[in-house]
Write an enzyme that holds these catalytic residues in place. Structure first.
Site, short mmCIF file in Angstrom:
data_model
loop_
_atom_site.label_atom_id
_atom_site.label_comp_id
_atom_site.label_asym_id
_atom_site.label_seq_id
_atom_site.Cartn_x
_atom_site.Cartn_y
_atom_site.Cartn_z
N ASN A 154 0.80 -1.23 0.00
CA ASN A 154 0.00 0.00 0.00
C ASN A 154 0.83 1.29 0.00
O ASN A 154 0.38 2.30 -0.52
CB ASN A 154 -0.99 0.00 1.17
CG ASN A 154 -0.34 -0.28 2.51
OD1 ASN A 154 0.63 -1.01 2.61
ND2 ASN A 154 -0.90 0.30 3.56
N GLU A 251 3.08 -5.88 12.35
CA GLU A 251 2.17 -4.73 12.27
C GLU A 251 1.10 -5.15 11.28
O GLU A 251 1.32 -5.18 10.08
CB GLU A 251 2.93 -3.48 11.82
CG GLU A 251 2.19 -2.20 12.14
CD GLU A 251 1.24 -1.78 11.04
OE1 GLU A 251 0.04 -2.14 11.14
OE2 GLU A 251 1.67 -1.12 10.09
N CYS A 287 -3.89 0.39 7.04
CA CYS A 287 -4.26 -0.35 8.24
C CYS A 287 -4.84 0.56 9.31
O CYS A 287 -5.56 0.10 10.19
CB CYS A 287 -3.05 -1.10 8.78
SG CYS A 287 -1.66 -0.04 9.22
N GLU A 463 6.45 0.18 16.49
CA GLU A 463 7.34 0.71 15.47
C GLU A 463 7.32 2.24 15.49
O GLU A 463 6.50 2.87 16.15
CB GLU A 463 6.93 0.20 14.09
CG GLU A 463 7.05 -1.31 13.95
CD GLU A 463 6.74 -1.79 12.55
OE1 GLU A 463 6.08 -1.06 11.79
OE2 GLU A 463 7.16 -2.91 12.20
#
Length: 486
Positions: A154, A251, A287, A463
Site C-alpha cells: 500500500n 504490524e 491499516c 514501530e
C-alpha cells in the site's frame, strides 16, 4: 540499475544485480491501465539463501561500524532520496496506483524516517547496575546480525525505506522483501543505496510470499523478522518463525472505530472521517483507516449530510493527474476482494448511501468509487472484517456502554479516534478502547517518532519510535568479578 522507466529489473544481493536462480519473473502491472510496465525476478529459496549469505558476510563489519558513521550513511541516503523524489513518486504512482500527491508525501516521509533513526543512534546503549564491592555489572545492546523485513503493497517506497531504517541504524544487515505486486520502488531504493551502504548490508529479494517470503522467515540464519501486512499472513509468519524461536514484530490489520459524541461538531468530524480514511493518499488501503464510524444519533443526520457531500466531491481517476483524489486499487485480486465486500454489505442489509461502483468513463483499471454504507450492524461482514479499501461503514449509537462494546467487539485493536469537546468523555473513552493508538479529535496524522503498534490481532511490538530501534538489538549482561591481589 533500475530506474522509473526500466522494464527489466533484477534483485539486489550482496551489491550485485542478479536474476532469480531459475530465471522466473513476475509482471509489474500499472493498476490504472492494467498494462505491464516491467518485470521483477520471482525469487525463491535459492535466492533467499544467497541474500542471507550476503547479509551474514556483511553483518559483523556493519555492526562494528561506529554509530556516527552509520548515521552519516543513512543521512546520505535520505539526501539522495530527496534529490530523486519526483522520480520515486512517479514510480510508486505507476506501480501501485497511488495519487501523485500521496506518493510524494510517502517519499518525503521515507527520507524523514531515515533521518529520525539516524538521530537516535547514541541511544543504543546499556546500563551499569548496582553491585557489591567485588563486582561490576553492566548491560550492552548488540544487533541481531541479519534481519528479514517484509513489507506490503500500500505504501511501497515509504515502507521499503522506513521499515529498514531502524534495523540498519541498530547495526544489522537487512534482507528486504517487498510485496510481489509493487516491487519496483524497493529495487530503486537499492540502486540509490548501492554506492552508499557497503555490499550486503541492504539486500532486496523479490517474489511471492509463499516462495520468497516464507523462505526468508524460516531461514535459520535470520534471527529477527519483521512483517507488515494482513492478519492471516502474520499468523503464517509466526508459524514459520517458531521453529527457530525468532524475535518477530508484526504490524497487522485494523478495523478502526471513529467515535462521534453528541457534543462534537458533526461537520468537522465528517471532514476528519474522510481524512482519516486516507482516501486521497491510498484509496483507503491503510491499516489505520477509520473504516468504522460510530456516530451518536443526535448528530447522525448532520454528520452523514456533510460526509456524503465531501465524498461526492472526490475525483476518481488517473493517479498522475494533479486533480485526482483517488486512484485505482493496487491489483486485480485486491480489487475483486474489495468489491466483494461491497456486495456483502448489500447482502447483509446495510444501506448503500453512495459509491460502490466503477466510476463512469473508466473502463480499464482497478477503480472503485468511494463508498459509504449506513445502517451497519455489528454482525455484518463490513462491520468486523478488514476491507482495506475506500469503504466506510456507519453505525449509530445512543448508549455509551453499548457503543464501547461494539467498538471493541472485533479481533483488531490498532487505532481509534474519539470526537468530542468534553475532556471527561475523551479521557474516559480513550482508556476503555482496546487500541494501540487513540486520537482525540484527530485526522489520522501522528508526529514523527510516535510509537505505533496494535492490540489483539493487530500485531506484536511497536514501530516508529526509540522502542523499535532497540527492538533490533539484544541486551547482553556482563558481570566482572574484581579480585584483590592477595
Amino acid at each position: 540499475m533500475p530506474t522509473a522507466t526500466t522494464t527489466d529489473a533484477h534483485m539486489f544481493i550482496g551489491g550485485e544485480w542478479i536474476d532469480a536462480a531459475d530465471g522466473a519473473t513476475l509482471a509489474s502491472i500499472d493498476p490504472s491501465t492494467e498494462e505491464v510496465i516491467g518485470e521483477v525476478p520471482a525469487g525463491g529459496p535459492a535466492d533467499v539463501e544467497r541474500a542471507v549469505g550476503a547479509a551474514t558476510a556483511a553483518a559483523a563489519s556493519w555492526a562494528a561500524t561506529p554509530w556516527p558513521d552509520r548515521a552519516r550513511l543513512l543521512r546520505d541516503l535520505a539526501e539522495r532520496i530527496r534529490n530523486n523524489a519526483e522520480e520515486l513518486a512517479q514510480l510508486d504512482t505507476a506501480d501501485a496506483g497511488l495519487p501523485l500527491l500521496g506518493s510524494r508525501g510517502d517519499v518525503a516521509g521515507a527520507a524523514a524516517e531515515l533521518e529520525f533513526f539516524a538521530g537516535l543512534g547514541s541511544e543504543v546503549k546499556g546500563d551499569t547496575l548496582p553491585t557489591s564491592a567485588g563486582q561490576v555489572a553492566m548491560t550492552a545492546r548488540e544487533p541481531y546480525g541479519v534481519v528479514g523485513r517484509i513489507v506490503p503493497f500500500n505504501h511501497p517506497f515509504k515502507f521499503a525505506t522506513g521499515k529498514c531504517a531502524a534495523p540498519l541504524m541498530a547495526g544489522n544487515a537487512v534482507v528486504l522483501k517487498p510485496a510481489e505486486h509493487t516491487s519496483l520502488s524497493a529495487l530503486r531504493l537499492a540502486a540509490l543505496a548501492e554506492d552508499i551502504l557497503p555490499p550486503g548490508v541492504l539486500n532486496v529479494v523479490t517474489g511471492t510470499g509463499p516462495e520468497c517470503g516464507a523462505a526468508l522467515v524460516a531461514h535459520p540464519a535470520v534471527p529477527r523478522v519483521a512483517f507488515t501486512g494482513s492478519v492471516p499472513t502474520g499468523r503464517a509468519v509466526l508459524s514459520g518463525a517458531a521453529q527457530h524461536i525468532k524475535h518477530v514484530t508484526l504490524e497487522l490489520g485494523g478495523k478502526n472505530p471513529m467515535i462521534v459524541f453528541p457534543d462534537a461538531d458533526p461537520r468537522r468530524a465528517a471532514r476528519a472521517a474522510v481524512a482519516g480514511m486516507n482516501l486521497r493518499r491510498s484509496m483507503g488501503q491503510s491499516c489505520q483507516s477509520n473504516s468504522r464510524v460510530l456516530v451518536h444519533t443526535g448528530v447522525k443526520d448532520a454528520f452523514l449530510a456533510e460526509l456524503l457531500d465531501i465524498v461526492a466531491g472526490l475525483r476518481v481517476g488517473d493517479p498522475r493527474d494533479s486533480g485526482t483524489d483517488l486512484g485505482p486499487l493496487a491489483f486485480r485480486a485486491h480489487y475483486d476482494r474489495v468489491t466483494g465486500y461491497v456486495a456483502a454489505g448489500r447482502e447483509d442489509g446495510a444501506t448503500l448511501l453512495t459509491g460502490g461502483r466503477r466510476p463512469n468513463g473508466l473502463r480499464r483499471g482497478f477503480y472503485l468509487e468511494p463508498t459509504v454504507f449506513g445502517d451497519v450492524r455489528p454482525g455484518m461482514r463490513i462491520a468486523h472484517e478488514e476491507i482495506f479499501g475506500p469503504v466506510i461503514a456507519v453505525t449509530d449509537w445512543v448508549d455509551e456502554d453499548e457503543m464501547i462494546e461494539v467498538a471493541n467487539g472485533v479481533e483488531y485493536g490498532l487505532t481509534a479516534n474519539v470526537w468530542t469537546d468534553d475532556l471527561s468523555s475523551a479521557h474516559r473513552t480513550a482508556r476503555r478502547l482496546q487500541a494501540g493508538l487513540v486520537w482525540v479529535n484527530g485526522e489520522g496524522r501522528k508526529p514523527l517518532g510516535t510509537p505505533f503498534g496494535g492490540f489483539k490481532h493487530s500485531g506484536l511490538g511497536t514501530e516508529g519510535s526509540l522502542e523499535e530501534l532497540l527492538s533490533y538489538t539484544r541486551s547482553k549482561t556482563v558481570v566482572i568479578n574484581l579480585h584483590d591481589d592477595d
